[in-house]
Design a protein around this motif. Structure first.
Motif, PDB file in Angstrom:
ATOM      1  N   SER A  92       0.826  -1.208   0.000  1.00 44.06           N
ATOM      2  CA  SER A  92       0.000   0.000   0.000  1.00 44.06           C
ATOM      3  C   SER A  92       0.859   1.257   0.000  1.00 44.06           C
ATOM      4  N   ARG A  93       1.917   1.241   0.806  1.00 46.79           N
ATOM      5  CA  ARG A  93       2.846   2.388   0.812  1.00 46.79           C
ATOM      6  C   ARG A  93       3.556   2.506  -0.532  1.00 46.79           C
ATOM      7  N   ARG A  94       4.031   1.377  -1.030  1.00 47.03           N
ATOM      8  CA  ARG A  94       4.778   1.360  -2.303  1.00 47.03           C
ATOM      9  C   ARG A  94       3.942   1.911  -3.460  1.00 47.03           C
ATOM     10  N   ARG A  96       1.249   3.832  -3.063  1.00 49.81           N
ATOM     11  CA  ARG A  96       0.567   5.051  -2.624  1.00 49.81           C
ATOM     12  C   ARG A  96      -0.959   4.892  -2.671  1.00 49.81           C
ATOM     13  N   PRO A  98      -4.499   5.304  -1.295  1.00 49.46           N
ATOM     14  CA  PRO A  98      -5.111   6.247  -0.360  1.00 49.46           C
ATOM     15  C   PRO A  98      -6.099   5.607   0.609  1.00 49.46           C
TER      16      PRO A  98
END
Length: 143
Positions: A92-94, A96, A98
């Protein structure tokens, strides 16, 4: 002797010979990436959460629809990523992400993954089908 020859052939052919593509199945991210690259399909990464009511809406009313399922099976490979897991949080971070549900569409071109679309939130079946067709065309796998 015949048995050894068959086993040796299977070992040389690798895991691909043992399992055919099951496009109706949703795969873990890494496996879906490998299969999408191998079979030339758009990779749809579906980010969802077990506590997300909008994910439930998509699962119940949209992703289970026969028309949506058919298009996904014919042209896409789906990676199911729960944001409740450590791997899902990292992905999810990789990417992005929301929130959930989020759909990230990738194609493998020139040795790298290229994002060809992104959808956020729940939507009606007809709209999702239209958007899938647009992403599919942009990904170069639809006629």
């Amino acid at each position: 002797m015949y048995v050894y020859r068959v086993l040796w052939t299977l070992l040389l052919a690798g895991p691909v010979a043992l399992a055919a593509l099951d496009a109706s199945r949703w795969y873990p991210f890494a496996q879906a990436q490998d299969l999408a690259r191998e079979y030339g399909r758009v990779l749809m990464v579906y980010f969802h959460s077990p506590t997300c009511p909008y994910c439930d809406q998509m699962n119940t009313f949209v992703l289970s629809d026969p028309g949506v399922s058919r298009l996904l099976e014919e042209r896409f490979l789906v990676a199911s990523v729960s944001t409740a897991t450590p791997e899902g949080q990292e992905l999810s971070r990789r990417f992005r992400v929301p929130g959930t549900p989020t759909f990230v569409f990738l194609v493998h071109r020139k040795g790298a993954w290229e994002e060809v679309g992104r959808l956020f939130g729940s939507r009606p079946r007809a709209q999702f089908l239209l958007e899938l067709r647009q992403v599919c065309a942009k990904g170069g796998v639809c006629e």
